[in-house]
Structure formats: C-alpha cells, structure tokens
Design a protein around this motif. Structure first.
Motif, PDB file in Angstrom:
ATOM      1  N   VAL A   1      53.142  84.341  -5.417  1.00  0.00           N
ATOM      2  CA  VAL A   1      54.575  85.144  -5.922  1.00  0.00           C
ATOM      3  C   VAL A   1      54.565  85.371  -7.088  1.00  0.00           C
ATOM      4  O   VAL A   1      54.366  84.802  -8.193  1.00  0.00           O
ATOM      5  CB  VAL A   1      55.403  83.982  -5.324  1.00  0.00           C
ATOM      6  N   VAL A   2      54.781  86.930  -7.027  1.00  0.00           N
ATOM      7  CA  VAL A   2      54.833  87.829  -8.165  1.00  0.00           C
ATOM      8  C   VAL A   2      56.080  88.315  -8.339  1.00  0.00           C
ATOM      9  O   VAL A   2      56.618  89.166  -7.558  1.00  0.00           O
ATOM     10  CB  VAL A   2      53.682  88.647  -8.457  1.00  0.00           C
TER      11      VAL A   2
ATOM     12  N   GLN B   1      54.937  89.118 -13.385  1.00  0.00           N
ATOM     13  CA  GLN B   1      54.584  87.881 -13.600  1.00  0.00           C
ATOM     14  C   GLN B   1      54.323  86.759 -12.468  1.00  0.00           C
ATOM     15  O   GLN B   1      55.293  87.004 -11.779  1.00  0.00           O
ATOM     16  CB  GLN B   1      55.838  87.097 -14.287  1.00  0.00           C
ATOM     17  N   VAL B   2      53.334  86.044 -12.613  1.00  0.00           N
ATOM     18  CA  VAL B   2      52.983  85.189 -11.592  1.00  0.00           C
ATOM     19  C   VAL B   2      53.762  83.898 -11.801  1.00  0.00           C
ATOM     20  O   VAL B   2      53.886  83.438 -12.769  1.00  0.00           O
ATOM     21  CB  VAL B   2      51.470  84.798 -11.746  1.00  0.00           C
TER      22      VAL B   2
ATOM     23  N   ASP C   1      56.828  77.940  -6.134  1.00  0.00           N
ATOM     24  CA  ASP C   1      57.417  79.192  -5.466  1.00  0.00           C
ATOM     25  C   ASP C   1      56.782  79.486  -4.116  1.00  0.00           C
ATOM     26  O   ASP C   1      56.969  80.040  -3.263  1.00  0.00           O
ATOM     27  CB  ASP C   1      57.576  80.493  -6.577  1.00  0.00           C
ATOM     28  N   LEU C   2      55.188  79.648  -4.304  1.00  0.00           N
ATOM     29  CA  LEU C   2      54.619  80.173  -3.333  1.00  0.00           C
ATOM     30  C   LEU C   2      54.691  79.057  -2.045  1.00  0.00           C
ATOM     31  O   LEU C   2      54.596  79.390  -1.127  1.00  0.00           O
ATOM     32  CB  LEU C   2      53.092  80.100  -3.580  1.00  0.00           C
TER      33      LEU C   2
ATOM     34  N   ALA D   1      55.456  88.022  -2.217  1.00  0.00           N
ATOM     35  CA  ALA D   1      54.273  87.673  -2.217  1.00  0.00           C
ATOM     36  C   ALA D   1      53.511  89.003  -2.524  1.00  0.00           C
ATOM     37  O   ALA D   1      53.674  89.998  -2.543  1.00  0.00           O
ATOM     38  CB  ALA D   1      53.696  87.111  -0.720  1.00  0.00           C
ATOM     39  N   ALA D   2      52.341  88.462  -3.330  1.00  0.00           N
ATOM     40  CA  ALA D   2      51.087  89.490  -3.823  1.00  0.00           C
ATOM     41  C   ALA D   2      50.040  88.902  -3.763  1.00  0.00           C
ATOM     42  O   ALA D   2      49.785  87.694  -3.486  1.00  0.00           O
ATOM     43  CB  ALA D   2      51.648  89.853  -5.286  1.00  0.00           C
TER      44      ALA D   2
END
Lengths: 526, 342
Positions: free
Chosen positions: A274-275, A279-280, A285-286, A305-306
């Motif tokens: 998750v970005v 910033q990651v 969060d993911l 999502a990224a």
C-alpha cells in the motif's frame, strides 16, 4: 458426498501437514472422476455458487426448528454451519445421498427460486457430517486448515508430478480437472491449456549464512530492498490481466485498482504494497486489502495498492527469464519508465562496495517497510524454485524484547503433553500486559525445561491453558525476537508482533528486569 | 381425586444437600453428609462417603466400597432391582437406569404419589449394565446433560469401529482412548470385544482397578494388561484405555506415538474436540441424548417433569411446547457438564 464429507471431517482434526497430505492423496487414489476433481476444486477455493448463501440455509433451518431451541443451540455450539448440521431434523432414507459431482453441477444450473427446495432435499438425505460438509461447500471458505497450495502439493505427490508444472498450468484448467488427473495417473499427456496470462513459478532465495560471505564476491552481486509486502506476479497479455501470489493464487479480483493500471503486455515480478504519496505504508495496511471477495470504494481510496517491480519475466511475448539478471534489469528499468504509471514503480538497486557496507545499510534501511536486502548475482537467470547460490535474502536483524511468560498452553500432535505455546507480556504501569504469543524458537531440550517450569509454577488453569507465576522476583523471562510491530485492537496492549519467536530463555533474569511497554511503543509506525 | 390434598413437594423437595424426601427422611444422591441416603449410581458426584446409611444396588455399594474403603458408611443396605423398601412413611424401590453398572432410578411412593428420580440414564443397550426401564409416574425427575437438539448420539458400534479402524491404518502407533474410568471405559472394552477385537487391551491404573471390580461383579472384559508393566513396542497397534485427563498428561509419553481419541457425548461439538487436542473424537455417551430425553418424557407423560443438572432451559422449553409441566430444580453440587463421563 459421504466420501468428501469424511475427507473434510478428518482434515479438520488432522494436526500435521504430512497427515493432511496423506488424507488428500488417499482421497485422490480411491475416489473416481469427476468426484475427486470437484473435491480438489473445493479444497483450492475454486467453487463459487452465487445463489446459495448462508442466509438461505439459515432461513431453511429456522422454518424447521423451534426458534428458542435454535438460539440455545447456536449459543452453545458457536458455529452456524455446525449448529445447522446438528440441528437439522434428519429424514434418513427419504432421499438418495447425492454424490459431490451431482451437488456441484446441480447448484450451478439451479435458479435462485429453486435453490431452497433443492438444498433442503439434500440436507434431509445427508447425515450430520454430510450436512456440515454441504454447508461448508456452498457457503464457501472451508476453513479446515488446508491451503490451496497444500491441495496442489497433494496432487503433485499423488501423481509424482512437479508442483511447479502444476502451478504453471493451473489457471488454464477447470474443475473437475479430468485432464489433470489423467496426467497424474499416467493415462494422459500433460494438459496444455491455452492461457493468455499464465502464472510462471517464481524464483525464491535462501537466507544468507555467515559462512557464505567468504565464498561470495560483492562485485558479482546486485542488492535491492526486500519490501515488507506480498510478493506478486502481475501478468497482462492477449487482453487478459491477472495478479498472482507467489504460490500462484489468483488475486485478480481483490485488486481492481492495480488491474486497471496493468495496461501493458508483460509479466513482472514485484512486491504488492500500500503506497500513499510515494510512501510505503505498514504491512497492517496491506492486510486490510487481502483475502477479500469484494472491495469497497472506501477501502480502495484509503489503502491504494501499488507494485514495486523487481524483475521483468516477459515482454511483448518474449521470454526474458533466460537472460542474466543485469540484462533483465536494464529492460525492466526502460519498461517501467515507458509505462510511466504511478502505481507501478521500480524497486531501486542499492549501491554498496563491500558486504560490511551492505550490513550497515541493511540494519538502517531507507524506510520502515523494509525487512532487509536481497542479493542477486548479476549473471543469474530467472529460475523457478529456490536454487542455491544465485539469490540470497539478508533480513535485517530482528527486534528483541525481554518479556515475561504469563500463560502456557498445550501443543498439538507430538507436543500434546507439553506446554509449548506461550503468551508473554511486558510491564505497563507496574503491571504485566500480554503483547504476543510464540510457540517455536526453542530446542526440544529447552521445551522440556520450560514445560517443567510451567508445571511447577502454575497458579491457575483454564482448560488447556495454565497461568504461570509472574511476579517481579519470580517468573520466567524470554528474549523474544520479532520482525515488526503493528497497532492492534485485538490485544489488550494495543500491539501485535509480527513473526514472534523465543530467541533465548533468560533463566538468569528476574521478571522485574523485563522490558517496559514504552520500549515497544517506540517501534510502532507513526 | 387421591392427590388433591398432596403437593408433590411434600414427597420430594430440592434442598442444599440434594433431593430430600420428608415422609421417609432420606436424601437421594446427597452432595453433603446426611443420615440416610439413597444412591442411584457410583459416579463420585452422586455417591459420596460419610452418610449414616446408604441404600443402593449391590454393584453401586461395591463401587463405593472400592473407592472409599469398606467403611464408607456404617449401614449399607442392598436393594435388588424392583425390591420394595419401606423407609419411614415412604416406599423406595430401584429400577435400572442403563447409565453404568449398578445404576438405578429411585422410585419413591408416598401418599398415593409416585416420583421417579432417574439419576443419570441412557436408553440404549450397553453390554456392561442393565437397560433402562421406564416406570410410569406422577413426577419424573430427569437429568439434562445433553438437553439440546444438537446432541444426537450416533450408533456406538460405528464409533468403536472408528477406533479399531485406526489400529489397522496405523499399526506402528497405538490408539489412546480417553474414557471415564467408571462405566465408559468398561463399555468401550465390552463393545470392542463384541466387535471381535480380542487382542490385549492395555490399561491405565485407574481404569484397571475398576475393570477388575467389574470382572468380580460378573462382567467379562477379556485380555487386559497394565500399561505400567508393558514395553513400549508391544503396545504398537493396540488399544490403550485411560482416564481423559491422561490424554495430554506426561503419563502418555510412555506410549508409542498415540492417536489421541476421546469417547464422550461432547465430542459432537468440533470446537470441544479440538480444544482437547483430540485426533479421533468418538461420540459415545452414557447419558441420554436429546431424542432419548424427549421420547422418555413423551412415553411417561408424567404430570410434572423436574429437570436437574445440565441444560435445563431447553428441556423445560421443549416440555412447555408439548403441554407438559416442567420446571428446573437448580440443584448444586453435580457436575453440570457431565464432566469427563459425559
């Protein structure tokens, strides 16, 4: 259906991986097509019946039972599928017990309005186990401790096949997998399904050992960050777009935001994260995005999502896996630049001169969401599996905390006579609050010693759990290693540890010298 | 018209020490020491030591003697099944309850009223004890251990066959069968013998003691051997019977890779089986299941049903829907969960 129900029942009670594999293999060996194929589909989560929902089944049982008795029963049993299967008024002999195939195929063809009568008829014909299995099957999510990969592994072992090959063709196959079983039985060729965007088995790395460095030359290796997300493979070709986990699970439906971004003809290997604003975000969060059947707009906005790309496997139909890493990397860099999409970025390489250099960088990474570094030989081809030599992972050192043993629980299987699962806590305002649980990291000899300590210092017991003495001057201190911390509402302390394990047993340390909660809180993501 | 002047609680009433019969001045299965007790069966929560006098079946007295020593009461009175005993102004006789060896229902007659206290009971056949006999009555005092419609015990021969099948599947392991030492253990051994299993069965000391007692009371159990005297290897492929708490106990470390099995009505609920770390749950109970409880009440159609320990709510509710007067007794001191002998 009775054979399938018996399989689920035994799997639900089996404790070890090998026992589960043996049960599934035995099922494949003794049940014929197409029943065994539908069993495989059920175990790999490949069956979905859109008109058969939990509410429908609940409605059926409510029509047939006294509401007070239903409520009292559910309160006692605690699981809806199980309550219904036990409570359903049996009418043995009124109907033939249907086979799994008949159930699956009929469910697919039946309209919403005919569904209640159909399911009620089956529930009448089945016994308790059969009803339980049927409800599990049609409401999805068997939850019997068998992963899709374990079921595929059982198939590969049953047919003496290479699991990687099974994974590679998996997404082009459909239940009841007649061709696949023919291949496994040696009566048919390897199925060659026509898949536009297939999964390619991924390349994995061994952890690097201290002794390895003497044999390695830094100049041969490239280093990159090991992001703390989920390793994925994103494939788009021939009008198809798919997102796979590293074991080949299809996650396409869960990440519509990424799928939209996949406007390319290629296969990339990368980390799902998750970005936000470049910033990651923390792994927690993911986690909110994983394992969902549907994803709300709100979730998509809050947890975008990224992918951080590590590798390029295919480009415009060209297989790049046979090229050395350095060449693939150049192609990847160009490709990411041309794609120019905010959701798909390049995972940068790290400059380093010596392994000592890298060691310092590894333990002080550029972002919180980095769990270490990867070392990849510049000349390494992309080879499925976990070959020894070309790639290494070098995780950052774990965090350590001194925590006090609070509760101990009996283990399972071979450990069932040992207290082997430990809940431990740290000090907060003069009190010990639980912060985590661990059940490995110690040797068999140490387990015996801890088991004895637990038995000799039990203050109270609740079923299989013992409360162990934990006073300032009397108790047992563990040095617990863990990979990171997240906030959690599930634990009283508000913290959840990632991958905690017992690092050392501090027989020498009194509990009052254990850590305070502040030491942990300082590690929390902002 | 005969009952107009009598209320049932004049004949039998719940007290802190258990059910008390004023006309006969005795208690049934008292949980405290009393002058005179009628004991339905030998499980420890029903049969306690230290009463002034105890009336029970020959087998129940023998079980109490074995547990507490021969002097557990100064006055033992043996009651054969169906034999009428006058105690004060009441008459008491015992009818078989089918729970464990020697178990009986207490039938109390006074002032033209008959009350039957079932104690713990089951309706199905058990090779080690006499089968339950329904006794028509005005008040039926029933247990309620498994009084929820989710509890329907399957046929016991099928359950025992699962354990025997495991021995064939895992000849290098053993099946450690957790079973309550009094009653359940002997019933399982009896069922295994009936299924043609005549190999030696190895026993935990606590089970062995009661098996020996069963043998002296005329129940044949075949070739039984103590675990303590056996080599690990000779127990491979064999059945081991032990009290349930031994399943996860240090004691079990002497056994060859045991498959943990547990025989109890509670094994019907998966979460309960998993909680105990059971690999092979066997649903075998010495208590009546939901169908047995409800058909017994329907068959007897008493004026009132009194419900003792267990899940009273459901059974009282059900009786109400059938037009039968029922009330919970809320007796304390009995093992409400049926404990490990469930």
């Amino acid at each position: 259906m009775n054979r399938f129900a018996a399989l689920l029942d035994r799997l639900a009670y089996a404790s070890g991986r090998n026992d589960k594999l043996a049960l599934i293999k035995d099922h494949f060996a003794t049940v014929s097509d197409p029943d065994r194929g539908y069993a495989l589909a059920a175990l790999t989560g490949g069956l979905d019946f859109k008109h058969a929902k939990p509410a429908l089944i609940r409605g059926l049982v409510e029509e047939r039972t006294d509401p007070v008795l239903f409520r009292l029963s559910y309160d006692y049993v605690g699981d809806m599928a199980e309550t219904i299967s036990l409570l359903w008024p049996a009418k043995h002999g009124v109907n033939r017990v249907p086979e799994l195939t008949e159930i699956v195929e009929t469910l697919r063809e039946t309209s919403k309005s005919d569904m209640p009568g159909l399911i009620a008829g089956w529930l009448d014909a089945l016994d308790e186990n059969g009803r339980w299995a049927l409800i599990k099957l049609i409401t999805g999510g068997l939850r019997i401790g068998v992963s899709s990969r374990l079921a595929k592994t059982a198939l590969a072992q049953y047919g003496d096949l290479d699991l990687k090959e099974v994974e590679e063709i998996w997404h082009g196959l459909e239940a009841p997998y007649i061709d696949l079983f023919a291949w496994a039985d040696g009566t048919g060729p390897r199925p060659e399904p026509d898949i536009a965007a297939p999964f390619r088995p991924v390349m994995l790395a061994h952890p690097v050992e201290d002794a390895d460095f003497a044999k390695l030359s830094p100049a041969d290796f490239r280093a990159e960050w090991k992001w703390d997300g989920v390793r994925v493979q994103a494939v788009a070709a021939g009008g198809e777009r798919r997102l796979y986990s590293r074991t080949g699970e299809d996650m396409t439906g869960t990440f519509p935001d990424l799928i939209e971004a996949m406007n390319f003809d290629a296969a990339i290997d990368g980390e799902l994260l998750v970005v936000r604003d470049g910033q990651v975000a923390p792994f927690g969060d993911l986690q909110k995005r994983l394992n969902r059947k549907t994803t709300s707009k709100k979730l998509l906005n809050e947890f975008p999502a990224a992918i951080r790309a590590y590798d390029l496997l295919f480009e415009s139909g060209e297989d790049l896996r046979i090229l050395p890493f350095d060449e693939r990397r150049k192609r990847l860099e160009n490709w990411v630049e041309r794609l120019n999409h905010p959701r798909i970025s390049l995972s940068p390489l790290i400059d380093f001169q010596s392994f000592d250099d890298l060691d310092r960088i590894r333990n002080d990474p550029a972002a919180q969401s980095i769990e270490g570094v990867m070392l990849k030989r510049g000349d390494s081809v992309y080879e499925a599996g976990r070959p020894k030599g070309p790639w290494f992972k070098w995780k950052r050192d774990p965090y350590l905390v001194d925590a006090v043993l609070l509760y101990a629980q009996r283990g399972h299987g071979k450990r069932s006579s040992f207290y082997s699962d430990y809940t431990f806590g740290v000090w907060r305002d003069g009190e010990l609050v639980p912060v985590g649980k661990a059940y490995f990291g110690f040797t068999d000899a140490e387990l015996k010693q801890i088991d004895k300590f637990v038995r000799d210092n039990t203050e109270d017991s609740f079923g299989p759990v013992r409360q162990v003495t934990h006073e300032p001057d009397h108790g047992l201190v563990f040095e617990v290693a863990f990979e990171g911390l997240n906030r959690s509402t599930r634990h009283k302390s508000g913290l959840a540890m990632r991958f905690p394990r017992i690092h050392r047993i501090r027989w020498d340390k009194p509990p009052h010298e254990a850590d305070k909660i502040e030491a942990l809180e300082s590690l929390l993501p902002a | 018209m005969k009952r107009v002047m009598v209320t049932f609680s004049d004949i039998l009433m719940p007290t802190k020490a258990g059910l008390y019969c004023p006309p006969g001045d005795f208690y049934i299965d008292p949980t405290r020491q009393v002058d005179r007790a009628v004991v339905t069966h030998g499980h420890a929560d029903h049969a306690r030591a230290g009463h002034g006098a105890v009336l029970a079946t020959r087998q129940t007295l023998a079980i109490m003697g074995s547990r507490y020593g021969a002097n557990f009461t100064p006055a033992q009175q043996t009651a054969a099944l169906g034999e009428r005993h006058k105690i004060g102004d009441a008459t008491v006789w015992l009818a078989p309850a089918g729970h464990v060896l020697g178990s009986a229902q207490a039938v109390i007659e006074a002032k033209g009223v008959r009350i039957v206290v079932s104690g713990d009971y089951k309706r199905r056949r058990d090779p080690t004890c006499a089968r339950f006999e329904p006794v028509p009555c005005d008040v039926f005092v029933t247990e309620a251990t498994f009084a929820l419609p989710v509890f329907r015990h399957p046929d016991d021969t099928g359950e025992v066959a699962k354990a025997l099948h495991m021995l064939e599947v895992f000849p290098e392991r053993c099946v450690l069968l957790g079973a309550y030492s009094l009653g359940k253990a002997q019933r399982l051994i009896g069922l295994a013998r009936e299924a043609g299993h005549d190999a030696p069965i190895y026993l935990h000391g606590a089970v062995e003691k009661l098996c020996t007692l069963y043998e002296t009371l005329g129940v044949r159990l075949g070739d039984l051997r103590p675990v303590m005297k056996a080599e690990k290897d000779e127990m491979r492929g064999h059945l081991i019977v032990a009290p349930p708490q031994s399943l996860n106990d240090k004691w079990s470390r002497r056994l060859p890779d045991p498959v943990a099995a547990f025989a109890s009505g509670w094994m019907r609920v998966r979460a309960r089986a998993r909680q105990r770390g059971v690999e092979l749950p066997l649903i075998i109970s010495d208590h009546a299941d939901w169908d047995e409880l409800t058909t017994t009440i329907e068959e007897l159609r008493p004026e009132e049903v009194w419900v003792t320990h267990g899940r009273e709510d459901a059974l009282v509710h059900w009786a109400g829907t059938q037009g039968i007067n029922a009330r919970p007794l809320s007796l304390v001191g009995y093992d409400e969960e049926g404990g490990d002998h469930g």
